[in-house]
Design a protein around this motif. Structure first.
Motif, PDB file in Angstrom:
ATOM      1  N   THR A 587       0.904  -1.083  -0.139  1.00 21.18           N
ATOM      2  CA  THR A 587       0.166   0.042  -0.037  1.00 21.18           C
ATOM      3  C   THR A 587       0.971   1.147  -0.001  1.00 21.18           C
ATOM      4  O   THR A 587       1.982   0.956   0.383  1.00 21.18           O
ATOM      5  N   ASP A 588       0.520   2.430  -0.319  1.00 27.89           N
ATOM      6  CA  ASP A 588       1.188   3.485  -0.270  1.00 27.89           C
ATOM      7  C   ASP A 588       1.787   3.821   0.930  1.00 27.89           C
ATOM      8  O   ASP A 588       2.871   4.456   1.249  1.00 27.89           O
ATOM      9  N   ALA A 589       0.726   3.598   1.782  1.00 24.19           N
ATOM     10  CA  ALA A 589       1.206   4.109   3.490  1.00 24.19           C
ATOM     11  C   ALA A 589       2.377   3.316   3.744  1.00 24.19           C
ATOM     12  O   ALA A 589       3.407   3.667   4.445  1.00 24.19           O
ATOM     13  N   GLY A 590       2.317   1.976   3.320  1.00 23.13           N
ATOM     14  CA  GLY A 590       3.189   1.089   4.050  1.00 23.13           C
ATOM     15  C   GLY A 590       4.399   1.157   3.072  1.00 23.13           C
ATOM     16  O   GLY A 590       5.501   1.017   3.606  1.00 23.13           O
ATOM     17  N   GLY A 591       4.539   1.761   1.969  1.00 26.45           N
ATOM     18  CA  GLY A 591       5.786   1.900   1.292  1.00 26.45           C
ATOM     19  C   GLY A 591       6.498   3.247   1.486  1.00 26.45           C
ATOM     20  O   GLY A 591       7.659   3.346   0.684  1.00 26.45           O
ATOM     21  N   VAL A 592       6.021   3.705   2.222  1.00 30.36           N
ATOM     22  CA  VAL A 592       6.640   5.318   2.491  1.00 30.36           C
ATOM     23  C   VAL A 592       8.189   5.202   3.015  1.00 30.36           C
ATOM     24  O   VAL A 592       8.138   4.451   4.037  1.00 30.36           O
ATOM     25  N   GLY A 593       9.178   5.977   2.435  1.00 30.56           N
ATOM     26  CA  GLY A 593      10.556   5.873   2.972  1.00 30.56           C
ATOM     27  C   GLY A 593      11.319   4.443   2.528  1.00 30.56           C
ATOM     28  O   GLY A 593      12.449   4.252   3.151  1.00 30.56           O
ATOM     29  N   LEU A 594      10.760   3.758   1.976  1.00 24.05           N
ATOM     30  CA  LEU A 594      11.442   2.277   1.407  1.00 24.05           C
ATOM     31  C   LEU A 594      12.545   2.491   0.429  1.00 24.05           C
ATOM     32  O   LEU A 594      12.162   3.265  -0.467  1.00 24.05           O
ATOM     33  N   ASN A 595      13.546   1.728   0.530  1.00 24.18           N
ATOM     34  CA  ASN A 595      14.667   1.664  -0.590  1.00 24.18           C
ATOM     35  C   ASN A 595      14.399   0.461  -1.411  1.00 24.18           C
ATOM     36  O   ASN A 595      14.766  -0.548  -1.098  1.00 24.18           O
ATOM     37  N   LEU A 596      13.647   0.785  -2.629  1.00 22.96           N
ATOM     38  CA  LEU A 596      13.324  -0.384  -3.651  1.00 22.96           C
ATOM     39  C   LEU A 596      14.211  -0.351  -4.696  1.00 22.96           C
ATOM     40  O   LEU A 596      13.471  -0.753  -5.987  1.00 22.96           O
ATOM     41  N   GLN A 597      15.301  -0.059  -4.808  1.00 20.25           N
ATOM     42  CA  GLN A 597      16.034   0.327  -6.044  1.00 20.25           C
ATOM     43  C   GLN A 597      16.372  -0.937  -6.798  1.00 20.25           C
ATOM     44  O   GLN A 597      16.625  -1.036  -7.848  1.00 20.25           O
ATOM     45  N   THR A 598      16.199  -2.137  -6.046  1.00 23.82           N
ATOM     46  CA  THR A 598      16.457  -3.286  -6.816  1.00 23.82           C
ATOM     47  C   THR A 598      15.296  -3.618  -8.036  1.00 23.82           C
ATOM     48  O   THR A 598      15.428  -4.253  -8.898  1.00 23.82           O
ATOM     49  N   ALA A 599      14.244  -3.050  -7.614  1.00 26.81           N
ATOM     50  CA  ALA A 599      13.060  -3.099  -8.668  1.00 26.81           C
ATOM     51  C   ALA A 599      13.421  -1.954  -9.920  1.00 26.81           C
ATOM     52  O   ALA A 599      14.009  -1.044  -9.895  1.00 26.81           O
ATOM     53  N   ASN A 600      12.755  -2.607 -11.074  1.00 20.56           N
ATOM     54  CA  ASN A 600      13.076  -1.611 -12.191  1.00 20.56           C
ATOM     55  C   ASN A 600      11.593  -1.465 -13.015  1.00 20.56           C
ATOM     56  O   ASN A 600      11.622  -0.669 -13.913  1.00 20.56           O
ATOM     57  N   VAL A 601      10.681  -1.794 -12.389  1.00 17.32           N
ATOM     58  CA  VAL A 601       9.231  -1.526 -13.082  1.00 17.32           C
ATOM     59  C   VAL A 601       8.549  -1.434 -11.866  1.00 17.32           C
ATOM     60  O   VAL A 601       8.578  -1.992 -10.835  1.00 17.32           O
ATOM     61  N   ILE A 602       7.752  -0.086 -11.680  1.00 17.43           N
ATOM     62  CA  ILE A 602       6.807   0.188 -10.621  1.00 17.43           C
ATOM     63  C   ILE A 602       5.482   0.239 -11.340  1.00 17.43           C
ATOM     64  O   ILE A 602       5.151   1.018 -12.395  1.00 17.43           O
ATOM     65  N   ILE A 603       4.377  -0.125 -10.826  1.00 14.90           N
ATOM     66  CA  ILE A 603       2.965  -0.270 -11.334  1.00 14.90           C
ATOM     67  C   ILE A 603       2.173   0.426 -10.168  1.00 14.90           C
ATOM     68  O   ILE A 603       1.992   0.050  -9.113  1.00 14.90           O
ATOM     69  N   ASN A 604       1.514   1.543 -10.545  1.00 14.44           N
ATOM     70  CA  ASN A 604       0.621   2.191  -9.543  1.00 14.44           C
ATOM     71  C   ASN A 604      -0.616   1.691 -10.149  1.00 14.44           C
ATOM     72  O   ASN A 604      -1.199   2.635 -11.405  1.00 14.44           O
ATOM     73  N   LEU A 605      -1.522   1.162  -9.319  1.00 17.70           N
ATOM     74  CA  LEU A 605      -2.858   0.662  -9.591  1.00 17.70           C
ATOM     75  C   LEU A 605      -3.755   1.754  -9.536  1.00 17.70           C
ATOM     76  O   LEU A 605      -4.773   1.906 -10.227  1.00 17.70           O
TER      77      LEU A 605
END
Length: 611
Positions: A587-605
């Motif tokens: 969720t957006d709230a759960g993801g605040v401040g996270l370092n997710l640079q491993t990913a190269n695709v982000i999908i906003n539903l």
């Protein structure tokens, strides 16, 4: 003539003692026996003549020319005959069987038939070739004339496509009944057009990707690999662009359309794409060109008019396009673009076959997934671009599939590198890794997803409440705290139901976003080892996504507001280090401040909104 007894052969498995060609010929003979075709003789000979063969089930009619009892001399205008390289088809076999069953025709089979006139025809195969048959009228003169144009086997020399018109003119003076068959004439015209286009491309892009022509082609600067794609696609005329997702296949297709408009005066382009991408195409066209564009929608009566409207680009969904094949062909589009072609899961279905009936001089197929290990799908997509390129499907599969002895089960593939060589002139395929240094830091893509009728009904109920409260605010200049809360809640409910009715009530499940997401995920997973982050504002929406990921067998980590902070680092570490964890769902709230640079695709539903 006595009818021979033929042993039945299996449609699904080649008999061990038969070659693949013998098997396929036997199948066509069997198919012919089961048909209820209607046959009309439209020529002037009882046997060696031209026939119209009508299929009452499909409503289609083909021309069959019977010239001999032997394979290779007869002709049918059906698609199967033109690509199977067998010299026969079920229509030819049906006509032959009818003629053979009539004893009065035996004398004609014995004596044969010599045609007095000479003719130019088209011999079919992976490479179609122009063939000269010399008749009995002034054969010596025709032979002497042909020596400058045809080789020793009477095939047109490759460099004589321009001069062939002179030959035809002179041949008609020698033999007034000299014939050039329609398909041969079309092939000559197409070949001359292709050579002319290649010359124009070389002249216009005389400095390759550094040509100044690119400066004003569209309203943006193309990357070097995109320029290479445009040049190759423009030269091919009919092409598959299979670059990795995110490499700008859309913009390359638009640039090719603009080139064809300027240099070859095309004026009517059809784009067929998934429903979710219709307005993305419209937006891109308006952004990068000065052309007009129309999205095809509405009733069939409205769509008929829209296809013939003046807009340069027309954009239709696959569902609409497949239902409107006849109207599309009536509109006579110059260029047809099929986007996300891999979304048609089964190219053998009746509706998918309808796509191959679309007619246009130019065509571009866009697909974001590699097709090398999906031979049926690859063959069918190539067939839309050039039905002769890979030959008949049965021969193509026989050459590249490895089957288990005894069962016929496909256990592997072989000679795949040969496919790439054959398709080199019509296939453009680049991966992100190949052109990594040319890419921008981020590429955005918007998908517009329809809602179901059930979602729309609920959405409109809340829309009515919002409209009343907004009118009240405009009239009075303020809202009470109670009304303000009702307004915010109604707006939030409209956003929730746009995702899924489940987000509202946890009882019903009406939505389309999840299906679109699953399609997108499959395409990404098939393209490589990308890791993906999926965000939604609503925890219930992420629950639905989690269910789909489990059904797909995709490993993922799941973060939401209820996960204790002490466990969050473990989720992130697992996502980063475990190659089986392909998705980080949050969720957006759960993801605040996270370092997710491993990913190269982000999908906003759904995009966050703060009133």
């Amino acid at each position: 003539m006595t009818k021979p007894e033929n042993k039945r052969v299996s449609y699904y498995r080649k008999p061990d003692k038969m070659s693949v060609e013998e098997w396929q010929i036997a199948l066509r003979k069997q198919f012919a026996e089961k048909q209820n075709f209607k046959v009309r003789n439209i020529g002037d000979h009882p046997v060696f003549s031209d026939f119209k063969v009508y299929n009452p089930e499909s409503g289609k009619e083909y021309k069959v020319a019977i010239r001999s009892y032997e394979f290779g001399d007869n002709f049918c205008s059906c698609p199967d005959f033109k690509i199977n390289e067998l010299g026969t088809c079920k229509h030819i076999e049906f006509v032959l069987q009818q003629l053979k069953d009539d004893d009065k025709n035996d004398i004609y089979w014995v004596n044969g038939y010599a045609r007095p006139y000479s003719s130019i025809s088209l011999k079919y195969g992976k490479e179609r070739r122009i063939f000269l048959r010399i008749g009995t009228t002034n054969p010596d003169l025709i032979n002497r004339l042909a020596a400058d144009y045809f080789d020793e086997n009477n095939f047109l020399q490759p460099d004589k496509f321009i001069e062939i018109i002179d030959f035809i003119t002179k041949a008609k003076k020698i033999d007034p009944d000299f014939k050039i068959y329609h398909d041969a004439l079309e092939f000559i015209i197409d070949e001359r057009s292709n050579r002319n286009r290649a010359e124009v491309v070389d002249k216009v892009f005389n400095k390759g990707i550094d040509s100044k022509y690119f400066d004003n082609l569209i309203n943006t600067k193309l990357y070097p690999y995109q320029k290479e794609g445009v040049i190759k696609a423009a030269k091919a005329g009919r092409v598959i662009i299979a670059d990795d997702m995110g490499l700008g296949k859309t913009i390359q297709a638009i640039a090719v359309a603009e080139f064809l408009a300027r240099e070859f005066q095309i004026s009517n382009v059809l784009i067929i794409c998934p429903t979710s991408l219709k307005y993305q195409w419209k937006s891109e066209i308006r952004k990068f060109t000065e052309r007009t564009v129309r999205v095809i929608e509405g009733t069939i009566e409205k769509r008929q008019k829209q296809y013939k409207s003046d807009e340069f680009y027309k954009v239709a969904s696959y569902g609409v396009g497949l239902n409107d094949i006849n109207y599309l062909n009536d509109a006579e589009f110059d260029l047809i673009i099929l986007d996300e072609a891999q979304r048609i899961k089964n190219w053998k279905t009746k509706t998918a076959k309808g796509l191959k009936q679309l007619k246009s001089q130019y065509a571009i197929v866009l697909t974001g997934t590699p097709l090398e290990n999906k031979l049926d799908e690859l063959h069918s997509i190539v067939e839309f671009i050039n039905p002769y390129k890979l030959g008949a499907l049965f021969r193509f599969l026989d050459k590249h599939q490895i089957k288990e002895d005894g069962t016929g089960k496909v256990i592997g593939y072989q000679n795949l590198n040969q496919i790439s060589k054959v398709l080199n002139d019509i296939l453009i395929r680049r991966t992100k890794n190949e052109i990594l240094r040319q890419l921008p830091e981020r590429i955005d893509k918007n998908y517009f997803v329809d809602v179901t009728d059930e979602q729309w009904e609920i959405h409109q109920d809340y829309d009515y409440i919002v409209a009343r409260l907004v009118n009240k605010w405009r009239r009075l200049g303020f809202l009470s705290e109670k009304d303000r809360q009702r307004l915010l809640i109604s707006l939030s409910c409209m956003r929730m139901v746009s995702d899924s009715t489940y987000v509202l009530d946890q009882e019903t499940r009406y939505d389309k976003k999840i299906d679109e997401l699953v399609i997108l995920l499959r395409e990404i997973f098939e393209s490589g080892d990308d890791k993906i982050v999926i965000f939604s504002q609503w925890e219930r929406m992420t629950r639905l996504v989690g269910r789909e990921l489990r059904e797909m067998g995709i490993g993922f980590e799941y973060l939401h507001g209820g996960v204790p902070a002490i466990k969050r680092k473990d989720l992130i570490d697992n996502f980063r280090d475990d190659p089986e964890k392909r998705v980080f769902l949050s969720t957006d709230a759960g993801g605040v401040g996270l370092n997710l640079q491993t990913a190269n695709v982000i999908i906003n539903l759904d995009l966050p909104w703060n009133p």
